[in-house]
Scaffold this motif. Structure first.
Motif, short mmCIF file in Angstrom:
data_model
loop_
_atom_site.label_atom_id
_atom_site.label_comp_id
_atom_site.label_asym_id
_atom_site.label_seq_id
_atom_site.Cartn_x
_atom_site.Cartn_y
_atom_site.Cartn_z
N LYS A 4 0.84 -1.20 0.00
CA LYS A 4 0.00 0.00 0.00
C LYS A 4 0.87 1.24 0.00
O LYS A 4 1.97 1.25 0.55
CB LYS A 4 -0.95 -0.02 1.20
CG LYS A 4 -1.98 -1.14 1.12
CD LYS A 4 -2.80 -1.22 2.39
CE LYS A 4 -3.77 -2.40 2.32
NZ LYS A 4 -4.48 -2.61 3.59
N ARG A 5 0.34 2.29 -0.61
CA ARG A 5 1.11 3.53 -0.74
C ARG A 5 0.29 4.70 -0.21
O ARG A 5 -0.85 4.91 -0.60
CB ARG A 5 1.50 3.75 -2.20
CG ARG A 5 2.28 5.04 -2.44
CD ARG A 5 2.75 5.12 -3.88
NE ARG A 5 3.83 4.18 -4.15
CZ ARG A 5 3.94 3.48 -5.26
NH1 ARG A 5 3.03 3.58 -6.21
NH2 ARG A 5 4.95 2.64 -5.42
N TRP A 35 4.05 0.50 4.75
CA TRP A 35 3.50 1.28 3.64
C TRP A 35 4.62 2.02 2.93
O TRP A 35 5.60 2.44 3.54
CB TRP A 35 2.47 2.28 4.16
CG TRP A 35 1.13 1.71 4.54
CD1 TRP A 35 0.90 0.67 5.38
CD2 TRP A 35 -0.15 2.18 4.10
NE1 TRP A 35 -0.45 0.45 5.51
CE2 TRP A 35 -1.12 1.36 4.72
CE3 TRP A 35 -0.57 3.20 3.25
CZ2 TRP A 35 -2.48 1.53 4.52
CZ3 TRP A 35 -1.93 3.38 3.05
CH2 TRP A 35 -2.88 2.55 3.67
#
Length: 409
Positions: A4-5, A35
């Motif tokens: 995830k970003r 992340w």
């Protein structure tokens, strides 16, 4: 790695104040759980280094001397930054985020970026650090008093009262900004959720017409383990912050004189000379310690009888209260804005009426009359409360729940 970003957005990319503290700590927290973190901000000589800084927008600093053309360009960028949209578009093409989390964007990045994010189908949340969504000049403060004249859409009052630095041109720019942003629905329609750190701000925004279903109460946090609670108490009360009119420091100095209590003030700001003169005139036992940070600031607060927060405007959820509690010291706070929900009367501190030197003097005397052991018990209760309700873990879980609610799988 989670895959995830997080696109983390804020005007400044250095620790400038409370909003930046939350911004940087939020990035660090999500980086620690795997992340990928991508920041978006404004160029500035004090910025921390970042591999993404080539995408940051040109610097805008309002206190600096510039030519007329530059001023016009800056005014246009305040209202709607096309440069921010272009740079953000390029950034999204290179590193598409799972979610965008904005902090302070007005006057620099501008909420034009929310249109870009919405068009790209990226979930957007924004933390509300002040009252800009309701009050064009963001403080609901005029001539040293709380002002809600713009309520009900009467935003023309920002120009009528010259609320921005007493300047008609600056107030006119902010009025134009507010009207355009509302017409385009840049905050109301392009942001999926508002993170509100205090219940007071949530209720105030609801009073001004913001839908409750778009707002989520997530308190600020502090890492208790990073701050020591082992201090030897001194014989003074402490204030730490900017020396500005809304902070209530003239009231505090009068209260210190009335209660015959020693006060140490850490910070700098536009009111410093006037406050020094007032302290001398009243023969108050006040020491001006200048700007302090890090270990020196922690020691000042940790060795005090209590931190005093005498604000006379609608404070949100001051990080200074949480840090003081983590340092195991009590707080004397003004009963205004979000402060009362952060002070358990008689358990973690005391409250006093805002702008009332007599009542604040009463609170100072009451705190000073306690034994060091009683103040230590207050501090211990405060540290325990922070460790449970205002912890990094609690903040992370609440934020992850929010991200899930806006569509982050």
């Amino acid at each position: 790695m989670t895959g995830k970003r997080l696109l983390a957005i804020n005007n400044y990319f250095y620790r400038r104040g409370g909003a930046e503290a939350v911004f940087f700590d939020h990035m660090s927290m999500f980086g620690e759980i795997g992340w990928d973190i991508v920041p978006f901000a404004m160029q500035h000589e004090l910025n921390e280094s970042s591999p993404w800084s080539d995408y940051f927008i040109s610097e805008i600093e309002y206190g600096r001397r510039t030519g007329l053309l530059r001023k016009a360009v800056q005014a246009a960028s305040v209202i709607y930054s096309l440069e921010a949209q272009r740079n953000l578009g390029r950034l999204i093409d290179r590193a598409r985020p799972s979610v965008a989390h904005a902090h302070n964007v007005y006057h620099h990045l501008s909420p034009a970026i929310f249109s870009t994010l919405k068009a790209a189908g990226i979930p957007v949340v924004m933390t509300v650090h002040d009252l800009k969504l309701a009050c064009p000049s963001y403080k609901m403060l005029r001539d040293g008093r709380v002002c809600e004249d713009c309520r009900g859409g009467r935003v023309y009052n920002v120009l009528r009262h010259r609320c921005v630095k007493g300047s008609a041109p600056l107030s006119a720019v902010v009025l134009a900004e507010t009207v355009l942003h509302r017409l385009l629905g840049l905050y109301r329609d392009k942001v999926d959720r508002l993170v509100v750190p205090s219940r007071f701000y949530l209720e105030k925004l609801a009073e001004w017409g913001w839908p409750r279903e778009k707002m989520v109460h997530i308190p600020n946090f502090v890492d208790v383990t990073a701050l020591s609670g082992d201090w030897q108490e001194g014989d003074y009360f402490a204030f730490a912050g900017r020396l500005a009119p809304e902070k209530g420091l003239a009231t505090l100095i009068r209260a210190a004189a009335l209660s015959n209590q020693r006060l140490v003030i850490a910070g700098t700001g536009p009111e410093e000379q006037a406050l020094r003169s007032l302290a001398a005139e009243l023969k108050a036992d006040v020491t001006f310690a200048g700007y302090l940070s890090g270990e020196k600031l922690h020691r000042l607060i940790g060795e005090s009888r209590a931190l005093v927060l005498p604000s006379e405007w609608y404070e949100n959820a001051p990080i200074s209260v949480l840090e003081t509690y983590a340092l195991q010291r009590p707080v004397i706070g003004a009963a205004i804005g979000g402060i009362p929900e952060m002070v358990k009367e008689g358990e973690t501190g005391l409250l006093a009426a805002p702008g009332d030197a007599g009542d604040l003097a009463r609170a100072l005397r009451e705190m000073a009359a306690l034994s060091p052991a009683e103040r230590a018990r207050m501090g211990a209760a405060a540290r325990s409360w922070v460790a449970s309700e205002f912890s990094a873990a609690a903040y992370r879980e609440r934020t992850l729940d929010l991200y899930g609610a806006v569509g982050v799988a």
